[in-house]
Motif scaffolding. Structure first.
Motif, PDB file in Angstrom:
ATOM      1  N   LEU A 112       0.822  -1.204   0.000  1.00 35.45           N
ATOM      2  CA  LEU A 112       0.000   0.000   0.000  1.00 35.45           C
ATOM      3  C   LEU A 112       0.860   1.261   0.000  1.00 35.45           C
ATOM      4  O   LEU A 112       0.504   2.269  -0.620  1.00 35.45           O
ATOM      5  N   ALA A 113       2.010   1.204   0.680  1.00 34.17           N
ATOM      6  CA  ALA A 113       2.914   2.354   0.700  1.00 34.17           C
ATOM      7  C   ALA A 113       3.501   2.616  -0.679  1.00 34.17           C
ATOM      8  O   ALA A 113       3.678   3.781  -1.085  1.00 34.17           O
ATOM      9  N   PHE A 114       3.817   1.553  -1.429  1.00 39.52           N
ATOM     10  CA  PHE A 114       4.331   1.715  -2.791  1.00 39.52           C
ATOM     11  C   PHE A 114       3.313   2.448  -3.664  1.00 39.52           C
ATOM     12  O   PHE A 114       3.665   3.375  -4.411  1.00 39.52           O
ATOM     13  N   VAL A 115       2.064   2.016  -3.579  1.00 36.43           N
ATOM     14  CA  VAL A 115       1.018   2.644  -4.394  1.00 36.43           C
ATOM     15  C   VAL A 115       0.779   4.085  -3.933  1.00 36.43           C
ATOM     16  O   VAL A 115       0.722   5.009  -4.749  1.00 36.43           O
ATOM     17  N   PHE A 116       0.644   4.265  -2.621  1.00 31.69           N
ATOM     18  CA  PHE A 116       0.391   5.602  -2.079  1.00 31.69           C
ATOM     19  C   PHE A 116       1.505   6.564  -2.458  1.00 31.69           C
ATOM     20  O   PHE A 116       1.247   7.695  -2.890  1.00 31.69           O
ATOM     21  N   SER A 117       2.757   6.128  -2.315  1.00 35.47           N
ATOM     22  CA  SER A 117       3.893   7.017  -2.580  1.00 35.47           C
ATOM     23  C   SER A 117       3.992   7.406  -4.052  1.00 35.47           C
ATOM     24  O   SER A 117       4.401   8.522  -4.377  1.00 35.47           O
ATOM     25  N   SER A 118       3.619   6.492  -4.948  1.00 37.39           N
ATOM     26  CA  SER A 118       3.703   6.804  -6.379  1.00 37.39           C
ATOM     27  C   SER A 118       2.727   7.921  -6.752  1.00 37.39           C
ATOM     28  O   SER A 118       3.039   8.763  -7.602  1.00 37.39           O
ATOM     29  N   TYR A 119       1.564   7.943  -6.105  1.00 36.69           N
ATOM     30  CA  TYR A 119       0.612   9.033  -6.349  1.00 36.69           C
ATOM     31  C   TYR A 119       0.975  10.277  -5.548  1.00 36.69           C
ATOM     32  O   TYR A 119       0.822  11.408  -6.029  1.00 36.69           O
ATOM     33  N   ALA A 120       1.451  10.069  -4.319  1.00 31.94           N
ATOM     34  CA  ALA A 120       1.832  11.215  -3.485  1.00 31.94           C
ATOM     35  C   ALA A 120       2.974  12.001  -4.120  1.00 31.94           C
ATOM     36  O   ALA A 120       3.047  13.230  -3.974  1.00 31.94           O
ATOM     37  N   SER A 121       3.869  11.316  -4.828  1.00 32.73           N
ATOM     38  CA  SER A 121       4.983  12.011  -5.475  1.00 32.73           C
ATOM     39  C   SER A 121       4.479  13.034  -6.488  1.00 32.73           C
ATOM     40  O   SER A 121       5.048  14.126  -6.619  1.00 32.73           O
TER      41      SER A 121
END
Length: 235
Positions: free
Chosen positions: A110-119
């Motif tokens: 979930l962190a991988f997905v969240f971080s890709s959008y948060a970037s």
């Protein structure tokens, strides 16, 4: 009515304790994932803005991959693929096998997905900060780290907060995917209750209420945080 209240009671006769544990697990997973995703997203944005081509390409590739893959597929890759890689590593180095913790695997996926959008949110926020802010800080003799901490990041948070708020709500709902790997979140608990009692509509409707309640509480909290972050601004 008494029948449904009995289904929601705590103890051996009802499913209230299992569902309460599932809700607590959902909230815990989302809260644990959030700082990891924010940290990764911020540094991914810095990487994309980097003048070093290799760092820039690596950061862009990461965001393209995890924005392009379905969240469920990302979860499977991290959970099963991560276990294979770690076992190969530990067998080669220590001659032993390990089992990947499901909670940790879910959090990382979930962190991988969240971080890709948060970037992307952070990138837009960086563009909203005038170049003069950097130049003024450097003119005062502030090093890069202090410039980011004292000048850029406070402004960045205010600009990124609306986008990050939306991502938090998405993250909260995406936690339901971890039930696929056997974690006892809200969806797992309500699904288990539905299968055992044959009251699928009741328990899945209850899951809807739980997620809507969590979304409502989160929206109120995020609105209060945004108002506090923007205090002192000229309207």
């Amino acid at each position: 009515m008494d029948y449904y209240l009995t289904l929601l009671s705590f103890g051996a006769t009802g499913w209230g304790d299992e569902i309460a544990h599932g809700v607590l697990f959902t909230v815990s997973l989302a809260i644990c994932t959030l700082p990891v995703g924010l940290f990764m997203g911020f540094f991914l944005a810095l990487g994309i803005n980097s003048k070093e081509p290799s760092i820039q390409r690596a950061a862009k590739l990461f965001t393209i991959i995890f924005r392009g893959l379905p969240e469920l597929l990302t979860l499977f890759i991290v959970y099963y693929g991560g276990q294979i890689l770690l076992n190969l590593l530990f067998q080669h180095v220590l001659g032993m096998e390990i089992e990947v913790n499901s909670f940790l695997a879910g959090m990382i996926a979930l962190a991988f997905v969240f971080s890709s959008y948060a970037s992307e949110v952070f990138l837009s926020a960086f563009k909203g900060i005038p170049q003069g802010q950097y130049e003024g800080a450097f003119a005062l003799g502030l090093p890069w780290f202090k410039t980011m901490r004292l000048v850029i990041v406070p402004q960045l948070i205010k600009l990124a907060l609306p986008g990050l708020s939306n991502l938090w709500l998405i993250l909260l709902k995406d936690t339901s995917l971890v039930s696929i790997i056997g974690l006892t979140d809200t969806m797992f608990a309500t699904g288990l209750a539905a299968r055992n009692t044959k009251e699928a509509f009741f328990f899945f409707a209850l899951a809807c209420v739980v997620y809507l309640a969590l979304t409502f509480v989160s929206s109120m909290a995020l609105e209060a945080i945004e108002k506090r972050a923007r205090r002192g601004e000229v309207r």
